[in-house]
Write a protein that holds these residues in place. Structure first.
Motif, mmCIF file in Angstrom:
data_model
loop_
_atom_site.group_PDB
_atom_site.id
_atom_site.type_symbol
_atom_site.label_atom_id
_atom_site.label_comp_id
_atom_site.label_asym_id
_atom_site.label_seq_id
_atom_site.Cartn_x
_atom_site.Cartn_y
_atom_site.Cartn_z
ATOM 1 N N ARG A 1 0.835 -1.207 0.000
ATOM 2 C CA ARG A 1 0.000 0.000 0.000
ATOM 3 C C ARG A 1 0.868 1.256 0.000
ATOM 4 N N GLU A 2 1.951 1.244 0.735
ATOM 5 C CA GLU A 2 2.819 2.410 0.786
ATOM 6 C C GLU A 2 3.364 2.750 -0.594
ATOM 7 N N GLN A 3 3.790 1.739 -1.325
ATOM 8 C CA GLN A 3 4.289 1.977 -2.684
ATOM 9 C C GLN A 3 3.170 2.439 -3.607
ATOM 10 N N ALA A 4 1.982 1.882 -3.446
ATOM 11 C CA ALA A 4 0.846 2.289 -4.274
ATOM 12 C C ALA A 4 0.510 3.758 -4.046
ATOM 13 N N LEU A 5 0.560 4.200 -2.805
ATOM 14 C CA LEU A 5 0.294 5.601 -2.501
ATOM 15 C C LEU A 5 1.352 6.511 -3.133
ATOM 16 N N GLN A 6 2.593 6.064 -3.152
ATOM 17 C CA GLN A 6 3.650 6.829 -3.808
ATOM 18 C C GLN A 6 3.376 6.945 -5.310
ATOM 19 N N SER A 7 2.907 5.852 -5.913
ATOM 20 C CA SER A 7 2.581 5.878 -7.343
ATOM 21 C C SER A 7 1.453 6.854 -7.630
ATOM 22 N N LEU A 8 0.446 6.842 -6.790
ATOM 23 C CA LEU A 8 -0.678 7.766 -6.953
ATOM 24 C C LEU A 8 -0.203 9.210 -6.860
ATOM 25 N N GLN A 9 0.588 9.513 -5.852
ATOM 26 C CA GLN A 9 1.075 10.874 -5.678
ATOM 27 C C GLN A 9 1.907 11.330 -6.877
ATOM 28 N N ALA A 10 2.763 10.439 -7.367
ATOM 29 C CA ALA A 10 3.600 10.785 -8.521
ATOM 30 C C ALA A 10 2.742 11.076 -9.746
ATOM 31 N N PHE A 11 1.690 10.305 -9.951
ATOM 32 C CA PHE A 11 0.804 10.561 -11.089
ATOM 33 C C PHE A 11 0.112 11.906 -10.954
ATOM 34 N N ILE A 12 -0.448 12.152 -9.797
ATOM 35 C CA ILE A 12 -1.180 13.406 -9.591
ATOM 36 C C ILE A 12 -0.270 14.605 -9.828
ATOM 37 N N GLU A 13 0.949 14.541 -9.336
ATOM 38 C CA GLU A 13 1.855 15.681 -9.428
ATOM 39 C C GLU A 13 2.512 15.812 -10.805
ATOM 40 N N ASP A 14 2.861 14.687 -11.412
ATOM 41 C CA ASP A 14 3.709 14.731 -12.606
ATOM 42 C C ASP A 14 2.979 14.478 -13.920
ATOM 43 N N ARG A 15 1.916 13.664 -13.906
ATOM 44 C CA ARG A 15 1.322 13.246 -15.173
ATOM 45 C C ARG A 15 -0.111 13.727 -15.385
ATOM 46 N N LEU A 16 -0.848 13.891 -14.317
ATOM 47 C CA LEU A 16 -2.254 14.268 -14.463
ATOM 48 C C LEU A 16 -2.453 15.548 -15.277
ATOM 49 N N PRO A 17 -1.637 16.577 -15.113
ATOM 50 C CA PRO A 17 -1.889 17.810 -15.873
ATOM 51 C C PRO A 17 -1.985 17.605 -17.386
ATOM 52 N N LEU A 18 -1.240 16.663 -17.936
ATOM 53 C CA LEU A 18 -1.279 16.422 -19.383
ATOM 54 C C LEU A 18 -1.942 15.092 -19.741
ATOM 55 N N PHE A 19 -2.463 14.404 -18.739
ATOM 56 C CA PHE A 19 -3.090 13.108 -19.002
ATOM 57 C C PHE A 19 -4.236 13.216 -20.002
ATOM 58 N N GLY A 20 -5.164 14.131 -19.728
ATOM 59 C CA GLY A 20 -6.340 14.229 -20.588
ATOM 60 C C GLY A 20 -5.984 14.554 -22.022
ATOM 61 N N ARG A 21 -5.159 15.544 -22.198
ATOM 62 C CA ARG A 21 -4.811 16.017 -23.540
ATOM 63 C C ARG A 21 -4.237 14.899 -24.408
ATOM 64 N N PHE A 22 -3.406 14.029 -23.797
ATOM 65 C CA PHE A 22 -2.713 13.003 -24.589
ATOM 66 C C PHE A 22 -3.112 11.573 -24.213
ATOM 67 N N GLN A 23 -4.303 11.386 -23.636
ATOM 68 C CA GLN A 23 -4.650 10.058 -23.160
ATOM 69 C C GLN A 23 -4.844 9.046 -24.292
ATOM 70 N N ASP A 24 -5.121 9.510 -25.510
ATOM 71 C CA ASP A 24 -5.300 8.597 -26.638
ATOM 72 C C ASP A 24 -4.075 8.540 -27.549
ATOM 73 N N ALA A 25 -3.027 9.262 -27.199
ATOM 74 C CA ALA A 25 -1.828 9.282 -28.037
ATOM 75 C C ALA A 25 -0.956 8.060 -27.784
ATOM 76 N N MET A 26 -0.180 7.687 -28.783
ATOM 77 C CA MET A 26 0.772 6.576 -28.655
ATOM 78 C C MET A 26 2.129 7.034 -29.162
ATOM 79 N N TRP A 27 3.168 6.432 -28.598
ATOM 80 C CA TRP A 27 4.517 6.728 -29.061
ATOM 81 C C TRP A 27 5.357 5.469 -28.971
ATOM 82 N N PRO A 28 6.073 5.101 -30.040
ATOM 83 C CA PRO A 28 6.846 3.851 -30.044
ATOM 84 C C PRO A 28 7.815 3.768 -28.866
#
Length: 528
Positions: free
Chosen positions: A246-273
């Motif tokens: 659970r501790e590691q899962a909470l760290q993953s959640l926090q990292a997503f919220i802080e680092d990836r969520l701001p651009l998640f929506g805009r590029f959620q359907d994009a792919m890159w090799p």
């Protein structure tokens, strides 16, 4: 790791499964360490009833063993059987029945499983041993199975959008206040139109690093065990770094919220090799094993919006996946099982191409998605729906084979969530229960959302010829084969009308190339 404390008499044997790793689960309500015991078991059958990939098996076993340690820290008596224990009976039902004989509990108790098969198995053990079985509601979810059934009752058709809006209002998520409490923030429920961008030619640029957790001694032990016991199973464990506590899962959640969520929506359907991670959350496995609670996930995303750390379109798009799709597919599963698993409206009968298990294909997009899946037990949602799922749908693979592959290969796969997403949303085998139309497209879609086609030998603009993209050929073949059925669907009308523009020569050429693809004459790239 079998713990057998001396109890004067055993009241309840609490059955905890590999996707129920939550100390706050309903099964623990009223737990008394003086007369109750937790039961957990690692068994071979859970990795062989489908040909489970190594990353998936390793994640479940490691997370289970770490949860066992958490139970011990709580002083919960625990009976835990490891996979390599000499007395291991090989299946959940056989192991549970054997343990009941010497533990002699007066009742069995558990939280609702995430798999119909497992629930029936545990019920059969209770009946065979004459023990009462109490199955408690899984309060991990926002919506109970009964509540979803009430939502579905009397409706001619089910649509996630209306269900999602109900939940937004009910739980007051991204809603106004006061007089506008029934209105969505931003004045609209859905920001999908803002969330469909592809990367430009420069690509995603410098991405935040993925949350990685170096395997500790316990996980390393599991990795060695899986590589030994399931040596012939697909996948690799060299890069295994998923959260297992659970501790590691909470760290993953926090990292997503802080680092990836701001651009998640805009590029959620994009792919890159070469990069399946991009701006995705990577927390689905932690959620599905119950290391995270969806309420804290939704609350964290909503807080990011209110704090100005992420735009509304991104936050809404992410919350829609948790409060909308995740709850909706669970409702579909428990409302329509067990017959739902056997549905095959399109009468698809072909075998899954063998290279799905190896990644040996010369189609660039599929090779990339399959290689990542084998390496990590992960592909993002657009790769699953619009690459691997799209190809198998148009190929005409029997939906139960596709279901078996998805359940086996992905670390976040538990049947309640995997089956409706695969059989319904991806393969349209349920005839429109999950989605209002099949998701079909030519190779042009993949070309628009990624640069895969630039490095591929196939041309997404061609439907016939040696260099015609198999996706494009199979798209037209699908419409020709299902013209009558698809013609009845208003959302497919325009696509179906285009079939009439094909000449008979075109149709024959498409049919011939589609046959060659299904005969493994196109698309397969054996190793040198």
């Amino acid at each position: 790791m079998t713990k057998l404390p001396s109890l004067p008499s055993l009241r309840s044997l609490i059955v905890v499964l590999g996707d129920q790793l939550d100390l706050d689960a309903a099964a623990f309500d009223g737990f008394d360490p003086q007369q109750d015991m937790v039961w957990m078991a690692e068994v071979t059958e859970e990795s062989t009833h489908v040909w489970s990939g190594k990353p998936r098996t390793a994640l479940f076993l490691s997370a289970m063993r770490h949860f066992a340690l958490a139970l011990e820290e709580q002083s919960h008596p625990l009976h835990y059987t490891r996979l390599d224990a000499v007395h291991n009976a090989g299946s959940l039902d056989a192991q549970l029945q054997a343990d009941i004989l010497h533990l002699k509990p007066t009742q069995l108790l558990m939280t609702t499983p995430g798999d119909w098969r497992v629930l029936q198995s545990i019920k059969a053990v209770a009946a065979a041993t004459g023990l009462p079985l109490e199955v408690r509601e899984d309060r991990h979810f926002f919506v109970t199975a009964d509540e979803f059934a009430a939502h579905a009752k009397g409706r001619k058709s089910l649509r996630m959008e209306y269900f999602y809006r109900e939940q937004r209002k009910r739980h007051q998520v991204l809603m106004g206040t006061g007089d506008t409490a029934d209105e969505p923030l931003g004045g609209q429920w859905n920001f999908d139109k803002d969330n469909r961008e592809a990367f430009d030619a420069k690509g995603p640029g410098l991405l935040p690093p993925r949350s990685r957790f170096a395997p500790d001694a316990l996980t390393q032990e599991v990795i060695a065990l899986v590589n030994t016991e399931f040596a012939d199973h697909p996948g690799q464990l060299d890069s295994f770094s998923w959260p297992v506590t659970r501790e590691q899962a909470l760290q993953s959640l926090q990292a997503f919220i802080e680092d990836r969520l701001p651009l998640f929506g805009r590029f959620q359907d994009a792919m890159w090799p070469g990069d399946p991670w991009l701006y995705h959350s990577h927390i689905s496995a932690a959620l599905n094993l119950k290391l995270l609670n969806p309420r804290e996930v939704v609350a964290a995303a909503e807080a990011a919006y209110h704090q100005g750390a992420a735009p509304l379109a991104s936050v809404e798009g992410f919350i829609r996946q948790i409060l909308g799709w995740r709850e909706y597919v669970r409702g579909i599963y428990w409302t329509f099982m067990p017959d739902y698993a056997e549905r095959n409206v399109l009468d698809a009968q072909h075998d899954l191409p063998a290279w799905y298990w190896t990644g040996e294909t010369d189609m660039a997009c599929l090779r990339d998605a399959l290689t990542q899946t084998l390496a990590h037990g992960y592909a993002n949602h657009i790769q699953r729906l619009m690459v691997t799922g799209l190809f198998s749908l148009m190929f005409g693979v029997h939906p139960q084979q596709v279901h078996g592959w998805y359940l086996a290969m992905y670390v976040d796969a538990v049947e309640w969530v995997e089956l409706p997403n695969t059989l319904g949303m991806s393969q349209y085998a349920d005839g429109g229960v999950m989605g209002s139309k099949p998701y079909i497209a030519t190779g042009k879609y993949i070309q628009r959302m990624s640069p895969h086609c630039k490095g591929c030998r196939y041309d997404p603009g061609k439907k016939v010829g040696d260099d015609a993209c198999p996706f494009t050929t199979l798209y037209w073949d699908f419409l020709m084969r299902h013209e009558s059925l698809m013609g009845k669907n208003p959302r497919m009308a325009l696509q179906v009308r285009n079939v009439a523009r094909l000449s008979e020569d075109d149709k024959q050429a498409i049919n011939a190339r589609a046959t060659a693809i299904r005969c493994n004459e196109v698309g397969h790239a054996p190793k040198a």
